[in-house]
Design a protein around this motif. Structure first.
Motif, PDB file in Angstrom:
ATOM      1  N   ASP A   6       0.783  -1.104   0.185  1.00 54.36           N
ATOM      2  CA  ASP A   6      -0.006   0.228   0.015  1.00 54.36           C
ATOM      3  C   ASP A   6       0.892   1.282  -0.105  1.00 54.36           C
ATOM      4  O   ASP A   6       0.563   2.233   0.717  1.00 54.36           O
ATOM      5  CB  ASP A   6      -1.008  -0.041   1.323  1.00 54.36           C
ATOM      6  N   LEU A   7       1.864   1.202  -0.824  1.00 53.79           N
ATOM      7  CA  LEU A   7       2.661   2.338  -0.912  1.00 53.79           C
ATOM      8  C   LEU A   7       2.311   3.514  -1.616  1.00 53.79           C
ATOM      9  O   LEU A   7       2.188   3.493  -2.965  1.00 53.79           O
ATOM     10  CB  LEU A   7       4.329   1.942  -1.234  1.00 53.79           C
ATOM     11  N   THR A   8       2.177   4.670  -1.227  1.00 62.92           N
ATOM     12  CA  THR A   8       2.046   5.773  -2.086  1.00 62.92           C
ATOM     13  C   THR A   8       3.469   6.782  -1.912  1.00 62.92           C
ATOM     14  O   THR A   8       3.687   6.947  -0.420  1.00 62.92           O
ATOM     15  CB  THR A   8       0.714   6.578  -1.949  1.00 62.92           C
ATOM     16  N   VAL A   9       3.797   7.647  -2.750  1.00 63.61           N
ATOM     17  CA  VAL A   9       4.821   8.642  -2.277  1.00 63.61           C
ATOM     18  C   VAL A   9       4.193   9.759  -3.200  1.00 63.61           C
ATOM     19  O   VAL A   9       3.782   9.865  -4.386  1.00 63.61           O
ATOM     20  CB  VAL A   9       6.072   8.152  -2.903  1.00 63.61           C
ATOM     21  N   ARG A  10       4.250  11.006  -2.487  1.00 61.15           N
ATOM     22  CA  ARG A  10       3.689  12.163  -3.092  1.00 61.15           C
ATOM     23  C   ARG A  10       4.798  13.456  -2.884  1.00 61.15           C
ATOM     24  O   ARG A  10       5.425  13.525  -1.941  1.00 61.15           O
ATOM     25  CB  ARG A  10       2.385  12.700  -2.561  1.00 61.15           C
ATOM     26  N   THR A  15       1.208  12.241  -7.093  1.00 66.10           N
ATOM     27  CA  THR A  15       1.444  11.095  -6.562  1.00 66.10           C
ATOM     28  C   THR A  15       2.427  10.537  -7.482  1.00 66.10           C
ATOM     29  O   THR A  15       2.128  10.571  -8.982  1.00 66.10           O
ATOM     30  CB  THR A  15       0.272  10.359  -6.525  1.00 66.10           C
ATOM     31  N   VAL A  16       3.809  10.189  -7.034  1.00 60.35           N
ATOM     32  CA  VAL A  16       4.508   9.580  -7.970  1.00 60.35           C
ATOM     33  C   VAL A  16       4.938   8.277  -7.776  1.00 60.35           C
ATOM     34  O   VAL A  16       5.578   7.623  -8.742  1.00 60.35           O
ATOM     35  CB  VAL A  16       6.061  10.500  -7.585  1.00 60.35           C
ATOM     36  N   LEU A  17       4.413   7.670  -6.711  1.00 60.45           N
ATOM     37  CA  LEU A  17       4.404   6.088  -6.697  1.00 60.45           C
ATOM     38  C   LEU A  17       3.105   5.844  -6.090  1.00 60.45           C
ATOM     39  O   LEU A  17       2.729   6.346  -4.993  1.00 60.45           O
ATOM     40  CB  LEU A  17       5.729   5.709  -5.831  1.00 60.45           C
ATOM     41  N   ASP A  18       2.436   4.696  -6.543  1.00 61.10           N
ATOM     42  CA  ASP A  18       1.251   4.193  -6.147  1.00 61.10           C
ATOM     43  C   ASP A  18       1.568   2.568  -6.387  1.00 61.10           C
ATOM     44  O   ASP A  18       1.084   1.764  -7.324  1.00 61.10           O
ATOM     45  CB  ASP A  18       0.068   4.591  -6.629  1.00 61.10           C
ATOM     46  N   ILE A  19       2.019   1.867  -5.376  1.00 58.41           N
ATOM     47  CA  ILE A  19       2.090   0.347  -5.312  1.00 58.41           C
ATOM     48  C   ILE A  19       1.398  -0.505  -4.213  1.00 58.41           C
ATOM     49  O   ILE A  19       1.742  -0.400  -3.100  1.00 58.41           O
ATOM     50  CB  ILE A  19       3.669   0.213  -5.211  1.00 58.41           C
ATOM     51  N   PRO A  20       0.400  -0.877  -4.800  1.00 60.50           N
ATOM     52  CA  PRO A  20      -0.215  -1.489  -3.719  1.00 60.50           C
ATOM     53  C   PRO A  20       0.460  -2.957  -3.028  1.00 60.50           C
ATOM     54  O   PRO A  20       0.136  -3.219  -1.702  1.00 60.50           O
ATOM     55  CB  PRO A  20      -1.558  -2.318  -4.338  1.00 60.50           C
ATOM     56  N   THR A  38       9.645   7.595 -14.142  1.00 58.72           N
ATOM     57  CA  THR A  38       8.643   6.676 -13.895  1.00 58.72           C
ATOM     58  C   THR A  38       8.763   6.049 -12.303  1.00 58.72           C
ATOM     59  O   THR A  38       7.705   5.631 -11.868  1.00 58.72           O
ATOM     60  CB  THR A  38       8.576   5.505 -14.502  1.00 58.72           C
ATOM     61  N   GLY A  39       9.694   6.579 -11.559  1.00 56.04           N
ATOM     62  CA  GLY A  39       9.753   6.343 -10.151  1.00 56.04           C
ATOM     63  C   GLY A  39      10.575   5.452  -9.525  1.00 56.04           C
ATOM     64  O   GLY A  39      10.964   4.837  -8.653  1.00 56.04           O
ATOM     65  N   LYS A  40      11.502   4.856 -10.434  1.00 59.15           N
ATOM     66  CA  LYS A  40      12.670   3.980 -10.187  1.00 59.15           C
ATOM     67  C   LYS A  40      13.437   4.287  -8.884  1.00 59.15           C
ATOM     68  O   LYS A  40      13.505   3.572  -8.072  1.00 59.15           O
ATOM     69  CB  LYS A  40      13.423   3.191 -11.368  1.00 59.15           C
ATOM     70  N   SER A  41      14.129   5.268  -9.450  1.00 60.53           N
ATOM     71  CA  SER A  41      14.993   5.955  -8.118  1.00 60.53           C
ATOM     72  C   SER A  41      14.303   6.395  -6.810  1.00 60.53           C
ATOM     73  O   SER A  41      14.871   5.740  -5.594  1.00 60.53           O
ATOM     74  CB  SER A  41      16.093   7.011  -8.763  1.00 60.53           C
ATOM     75  N   THR A  42      12.920   6.660  -7.163  1.00 58.10           N
ATOM     76  CA  THR A  42      12.294   7.215  -5.764  1.00 58.10           C
ATOM     77  C   THR A  42      11.980   5.904  -5.126  1.00 58.10           C
ATOM     78  O   THR A  42      12.062   5.847  -3.948  1.00 58.10           O
ATOM     79  CB  THR A  42      11.133   8.012  -6.232  1.00 58.10           C
ATOM     80  N   PRO A  53       7.408   7.503   2.608  1.00 57.95           N
ATOM     81  CA  PRO A  53       6.075   7.542   1.827  1.00 57.95           C
ATOM     82  C   PRO A  53       4.908   8.177   2.494  1.00 57.95           C
ATOM     83  O   PRO A  53       4.968   8.478   3.788  1.00 57.95           O
ATOM     84  CB  PRO A  53       5.870   5.983   1.787  1.00 57.95           C
ATOM     85  N   ALA A  54       3.982   8.625   1.682  1.00 54.45           N
ATOM     86  CA  ALA A  54       2.708   9.163   2.151  1.00 54.45           C
ATOM     87  C   ALA A  54       1.816   8.273   2.929  1.00 54.45           C
ATOM     88  O   ALA A  54       1.274   8.279   4.225  1.00 54.45           O
ATOM     89  CB  ALA A  54       1.767   9.888   1.163  1.00 54.45           C
ATOM     90  N   THR A  55       1.952   6.949   2.491  1.00 56.68           N
ATOM     91  CA  THR A  55       1.284   5.752   3.061  1.00 56.68           C
ATOM     92  C   THR A  55       1.732   4.735   2.865  1.00 56.68           C
ATOM     93  O   THR A  55       2.845   4.468   1.876  1.00 56.68           O
ATOM     94  CB  THR A  55      -0.213   5.654   2.617  1.00 56.68           C
ATOM     95  N   GLY A  56       1.622   3.376   3.666  1.00 56.33           N
ATOM     96  CA  GLY A  56       2.157   2.174   3.166  1.00 56.33           C
ATOM     97  C   GLY A  56       3.306   1.887   4.102  1.00 56.33           C
ATOM     98  O   GLY A  56       3.916   2.585   4.956  1.00 56.33           O
TER      99      GLY A  56
END
Length: 233
Positions: A6-10, A15-20, A38-42, A53-56
């Motif tokens: 449930d990862l999100t990064v903002r 939102t730059v990452l949204d990985i359930p 696309t968010g690889k380094s992030t 992360p914002a969540t997760g």
């Protein structure tokens, strides 16, 4: 093993990452692929606790990662070849890390030898080529004998001999049971050496599969990658 839920990064309102869910397994070389931005380094920086992360949640070998706190002991990373003091020598840089992390001083000579830097260990880093700086970063990542290794574009700047050496190192780490996560734009190298591929697009996981499942029989990784990312257009 890296376990993400449930990862999100903002950044600001974006939102730059949204990985359930994403699991990067032990005993495998996993290539993290995706176009620029696309968010690889992030994602790697989140796993290391550099970015919160914002969540997760993120766990490395069962240990929760907390942003701004100590990196899990079993995690080794090389994220930026520019993160060196050019006045230092390779040996001094590695000695500084061992002292700050409470690692055995004898590991410095071992990783210098393992990365082919023993003969230039006392030269200043300002004199090093990009490929040599990559080797210094990889040496630093290996100091703690990590079970999980993160490498961000480690093949950049390596010559043919260096790429051959890197290929062998990644395979050796995975065969010893380590979780190895590598970002790269060199699809030929990923096709040659990956056990698993994860493809990011717009901050989301577009694919996560063993290489033979991602690439149909008779196909090429490049073709499969272009289809799933839409980059062929």
């Amino acid at each position: 093993m890296i376990d993400i839920r449930d990862l999100t990064v903002r950044f600001a309102d974006t939102t730059v990452l949204d990985i359930p869910a994403l699991t990067v397994p032990d005993a495998a070389v996993t290539y993290l692929l995706g176009l620029n931005g696309t968010g690889k380094s992030t994602l790697l920086r989140c796993v290391c606790g550099i970015i919160g992360p914002a969540t997760g949640t993120i766990q490395v070998d069962g240990v929760p990662v907390r942003a701004g706190r100590a990196t899990p002991a079993g995690l080794g990373m090389h994220l930026d070849y520019r993160a060196f003091d050019p006045r230092h020598t390779a040996r001094r840089h590695l000695r500084w890390i061992t002292r700050s992390c409470g690692l055995p001083a004898g590991r410095v000579a071992e990783v210098l030898d393992a990365t082919g830097l023993a003969d230039v260990a006392d030269q200043r880093l300002a004199q090093f080529s990009l490929g040599m700086l990559q080797r210094v970063g990889i040496a630093a990542a290996l100091l703690s004998r990590p079970r999980t290794v993160l490498l961000d574009e480690p093949l950049n700047g390596l010559d043919i001999a260096g790429i051959h050496w890197m290929r062998g190192l990644l395979r050796e780490l995975a065969d010893a049971g380590s979780c190895v996560l590598v970002t790269s734009h060199l699809l030929d190298e990923a096709e040659r050496n990956a056990d698993r591929v994860v493809v990011l697009g717009a901050g989301r996981v577009l694919a996560d599969a063993p290489l033979p499942e991602f690439v149909p029989a008779g196909d090429r990784l490049e073709d499969a990658y272009l289809r799933i990312t839409g980059a062929a257009a």
